[in-house]
Scaffold this motif. Structure first.
Motif, mmCIF file in Angstrom:
data_model
loop_
_atom_site.group_PDB
_atom_site.id
_atom_site.type_symbol
_atom_site.label_atom_id
_atom_site.label_comp_id
_atom_site.label_asym_id
_atom_site.label_seq_id
_atom_site.Cartn_x
_atom_site.Cartn_y
_atom_site.Cartn_z
ATOM 1 N N ARG A 51 -6.886 -10.123 -17.423
ATOM 2 C CA ARG A 51 -7.617 -11.337 -17.803
ATOM 3 C C ARG A 51 -6.737 -12.568 -17.592
ATOM 4 N NH1 ARG A 51 -7.220 -8.792 -23.340
ATOM 5 N NH2 ARG A 51 -5.244 -9.591 -24.103
ATOM 6 N N ASP A 52 -7.376 -13.726 -17.642
ATOM 7 C CA ASP A 52 -6.695 -14.978 -17.332
ATOM 8 C C ASP A 52 -5.978 -15.620 -18.516
ATOM 9 O OD1 ASP A 52 -8.796 -15.948 -18.854
ATOM 10 O OD2 ASP A 52 -9.578 -17.277 -17.287
ATOM 11 N N HIS A 53 -5.889 -14.882 -19.643
ATOM 12 C CA HIS A 53 -5.195 -15.422 -20.811
ATOM 13 C C HIS A 53 -4.622 -14.277 -21.641
ATOM 14 C CE1 HIS A 53 -9.173 -14.399 -22.368
ATOM 15 N NE2 HIS A 53 -8.574 -14.245 -23.539
ATOM 16 N N ASP A 54 -3.635 -14.612 -22.453
ATOM 17 C CA ASP A 54 -3.055 -13.649 -23.377
ATOM 18 C C ASP A 54 -3.973 -13.543 -24.588
ATOM 19 O OD1 ASP A 54 -0.753 -12.042 -24.490
ATOM 20 O OD2 ASP A 54 -0.872 -13.631 -25.994
ATOM 21 N N GLY A 55 -4.224 -12.315 -25.038
ATOM 22 C CA GLY A 55 -5.133 -12.113 -26.154
ATOM 23 C C GLY A 55 -4.685 -12.740 -27.451
ATOM 24 N N GLY A 56 -3.383 -12.810 -27.696
ATOM 25 C CA GLY A 56 -2.886 -13.360 -28.955
ATOM 26 C C GLY A 56 -2.724 -14.861 -28.925
ATOM 27 N N SER A 57 -2.026 -15.366 -27.945
ATOM 28 C CA SER A 57 -1.704 -16.792 -27.900
ATOM 29 C C SER A 57 -2.729 -17.619 -27.136
ATOM 30 C CB SER A 57 -0.330 -16.989 -27.255
ATOM 31 O OG SER A 57 -0.389 -16.652 -25.876
ATOM 32 N N ARG A 58 -3.580 -16.959 -26.372
ATOM 33 C CA ARG A 58 -4.560 -17.623 -25.507
ATOM 34 C C ARG A 58 -3.896 -18.423 -24.385
ATOM 35 N NH1 ARG A 58 -9.426 -15.550 -25.930
ATOM 36 N NH2 ARG A 58 -10.324 -17.448 -25.171
ATOM 37 N N ALA A 59 -2.586 -18.195 -24.160
ATOM 38 C CA ALA A 59 -1.883 -18.874 -23.075
ATOM 39 C C ALA A 59 -2.423 -18.391 -21.735
ATOM 40 C CB ALA A 59 -0.384 -18.607 -23.171
ATOM 41 N N ALA A 60 -2.458 -19.285 -20.746
ATOM 42 C CA ALA A 60 -2.977 -18.952 -19.422
ATOM 43 C C ALA A 60 -2.061 -17.956 -18.717
ATOM 44 C CB ALA A 60 -3.118 -20.214 -18.587
ATOM 45 N N VAL A 61 -2.629 -16.841 -18.268
ATOM 46 C CA VAL A 61 -1.898 -15.789 -17.563
ATOM 47 C C VAL A 61 -2.232 -15.881 -16.081
ATOM 48 C CG1 VAL A 61 -1.711 -13.284 -17.241
ATOM 49 C CG2 VAL A 61 -1.822 -14.232 -19.552
ATOM 50 N N THR A 62 -1.199 -15.811 -15.237
ATOM 51 C CA THR A 62 -1.423 -15.836 -13.791
ATOM 52 C C THR A 62 -1.296 -14.459 -13.149
ATOM 53 O OG1 THR A 62 0.899 -16.393 -13.394
ATOM 54 C CG2 THR A 62 -0.658 -18.229 -13.593
ATOM 55 N N GLY A 63 -0.680 -13.508 -13.859
ATOM 56 C CA GLY A 63 -0.548 -12.159 -13.322
ATOM 57 C C GLY A 63 0.237 -11.269 -14.259
ATOM 58 N N LEU A 64 0.260 -9.995 -13.933
ATOM 59 C CA LEU A 64 0.972 -8.986 -14.713
ATOM 60 C C LEU A 64 1.766 -8.095 -13.770
ATOM 61 C CD1 LEU A 64 -1.848 -7.562 -17.030
ATOM 62 C CD2 LEU A 64 -0.206 -9.328 -17.601
ATOM 63 N N GLN A 141 3.816 -10.069 -18.635
ATOM 64 C CA GLN A 141 2.853 -11.120 -18.335
ATOM 65 C C GLN A 141 3.577 -12.340 -17.784
ATOM 66 O OE1 GLN A 141 -0.671 -10.873 -21.377
ATOM 67 N NE2 GLN A 141 1.194 -11.333 -22.499
ATOM 68 N N THR A 142 2.993 -12.960 -16.781
ATOM 69 C CA THR A 142 3.494 -14.216 -16.244
ATOM 70 C C THR A 142 2.474 -15.288 -16.597
ATOM 71 O OG1 THR A 142 4.543 -13.041 -14.412
ATOM 72 C CG2 THR A 142 4.265 -15.429 -14.168
ATOM 73 N N PHE A 143 2.981 -16.371 -17.217
ATOM 74 C CA PHE A 143 2.108 -17.451 -17.674
ATOM 75 C C PHE A 143 2.112 -18.621 -16.703
ATOM 76 C CE2 PHE A 143 3.489 -15.160 -21.493
ATOM 77 C CZ PHE A 143 2.253 -14.804 -22.010
ATOM 78 N N ALA A 144 1.086 -19.447 -16.802
ATOM 79 C CA ALA A 144 0.920 -20.589 -15.904
ATOM 80 C C ALA A 144 2.085 -21.570 -16.011
ATOM 81 C CB ALA A 144 -0.400 -21.299 -16.203
ATOM 82 N N ASP A 145 2.752 -21.616 -17.173
ATOM 83 C CA ASP A 145 3.889 -22.544 -17.332
ATOM 84 C C ASP A 145 5.205 -21.977 -16.796
ATOM 85 O OD1 ASP A 145 4.709 -20.663 -19.218
ATOM 86 O OD2 ASP A 145 4.542 -22.027 -20.935
ATOM 87 N N GLY A 146 5.139 -20.779 -16.163
ATOM 88 C CA GLY A 146 6.312 -20.169 -15.566
ATOM 89 C C GLY A 146 7.072 -19.223 -16.464
ATOM 90 N N THR A 147 6.712 -19.135 -17.747
ATOM 91 C CA THR A 147 7.388 -18.213 -18.654
ATOM 92 C C THR A 147 6.814 -16.814 -18.477
ATOM 93 O OG1 THR A 147 5.868 -18.696 -20.470
ATOM 94 C CG2 THR A 147 7.888 -20.034 -20.331
ATOM 95 N N GLU A 148 7.555 -15.840 -19.005
ATOM 96 C CA GLU A 148 7.144 -14.438 -18.914
ATOM 97 C C GLU A 148 7.322 -13.782 -20.262
ATOM 98 O OE1 GLU A 148 9.721 -12.917 -15.883
ATOM 99 O OE2 GLU A 148 8.420 -13.618 -14.270
ATOM 100 N N GLU A 149 6.591 -12.683 -20.490
ATOM 101 C CA GLU A 149 6.679 -11.949 -21.749
ATOM 102 C C GLU A 149 6.408 -10.474 -21.489
ATOM 103 O OE1 GLU A 149 4.556 -12.503 -26.007
ATOM 104 O OE2 GLU A 149 3.174 -12.168 -24.333
ATOM 105 N N TRP A 150 7.243 -9.610 -22.058
ATOM 106 C CA TRP A 150 7.027 -8.169 -21.997
ATOM 107 C C TRP A 150 6.144 -7.757 -23.172
ATOM 108 C CZ3 TRP A 150 8.133 -4.748 -18.261
ATOM 109 C CH2 TRP A 150 9.006 -5.149 -17.283
ATOM 110 N N VAL A 151 5.221 -6.860 -22.903
ATOM 111 C CA VAL A 151 4.305 -6.357 -23.942
ATOM 112 C C VAL A 151 4.408 -4.846 -23.962
ATOM 113 C CG1 VAL A 151 1.900 -6.251 -24.697
ATOM 114 C CG2 VAL A 151 2.744 -8.294 -23.520
ATOM 115 N N GLY A 152 4.495 -4.275 -25.155
ATOM 116 C CA GLY A 152 4.494 -2.825 -25.292
ATOM 117 C C GLY A 152 5.832 -2.146 -25.145
ATOM 118 N N VAL A 153 6.929 -2.932 -25.148
ATOM 119 C CA VAL A 153 8.255 -2.316 -25.045
ATOM 120 C C VAL A 153 8.893 -2.196 -26.419
ATOM 121 C CG1 VAL A 153 8.789 -2.886 -22.682
ATOM 122 C CG2 VAL A 153 9.264 -4.564 -24.451
#
Length: 153
Positions: A51-64, A141-153
């Motif tokens: 999806r185009d956003h993170d479920g928790g923060s609603r931040a824009a996601v560009t890819g995984l 997850q890669t966000f539209a602002d260029g930041t990244e976040e690992w999920v499930g680790v």
């Protein structure tokens, strides 16, 4: 990234028809065909997409990027065997994508056929929930602002 084994060999007469962790696009037709069975009165198909956003923060996601531990295939088989033992499963299939995915890409598909629809819904729900909980696959997850976040680790 190493290419994952495309398909776990299974007994075509048994309930586990298709299990895979792949770095290639997933096919709804392949998964649906794998669980087709004349004895099944209900078949469920769940598709997880990027999806185009993170479920928790609603931040824009560009890819995984999904990464799997080498034991992911074996863990997927254990999850599938448990679901097949706990429900009257006629046929079961589960495939998960690894590698870089874009918004809209298919990330996971699970399908279950059972004699009745209620059983198929319950078994399918358990299959996807246990897959997400017990199979060592992580997403970055890669966000539209260029930041990244690992999920499930």
């Amino acid at each position: 990234m190493a290419r994952m084994t495309p398909t776990v060999p299974s007994d075509p007469a048994g309930p586990i028809r298709l299990l895979a962790v792949r770095d290639t696009p997933l096919s709804l037709d392949e998964v649906f065909a794998a669980v087709g069975d004349d004895a099944a009165g209900g078949t469920t198909l769940f598709v997880g997409t990027v999806r185009d956003h993170d479920g928790g923060s609603r931040a824009a996601v560009t890819g995984l990027t999904y990464t799997a531990h080498p034991s992911a295939q074996d863990a997927l088989r254990r999850v599938a065997e448990k679901v097949a033992a706990d429900f009257p499963v006629t046929a079961l299939a589960a495939v998960h994508r690894v590698g870089e995915l874009r918004v809209g890409d298919l990330a996971v598909i699970v399908a279950v056929s059972c004699p009745h629809r209620g059983e198929a819904f319950a078994a399918s729900r358990r299959l996807i929930d246990d897959l997400k909980d017990q199979v060592p696959i992580w997403k970055q997850q890669t966000f539209a602002d260029g930041t990244e976040e690992w999920v499930g680790v």
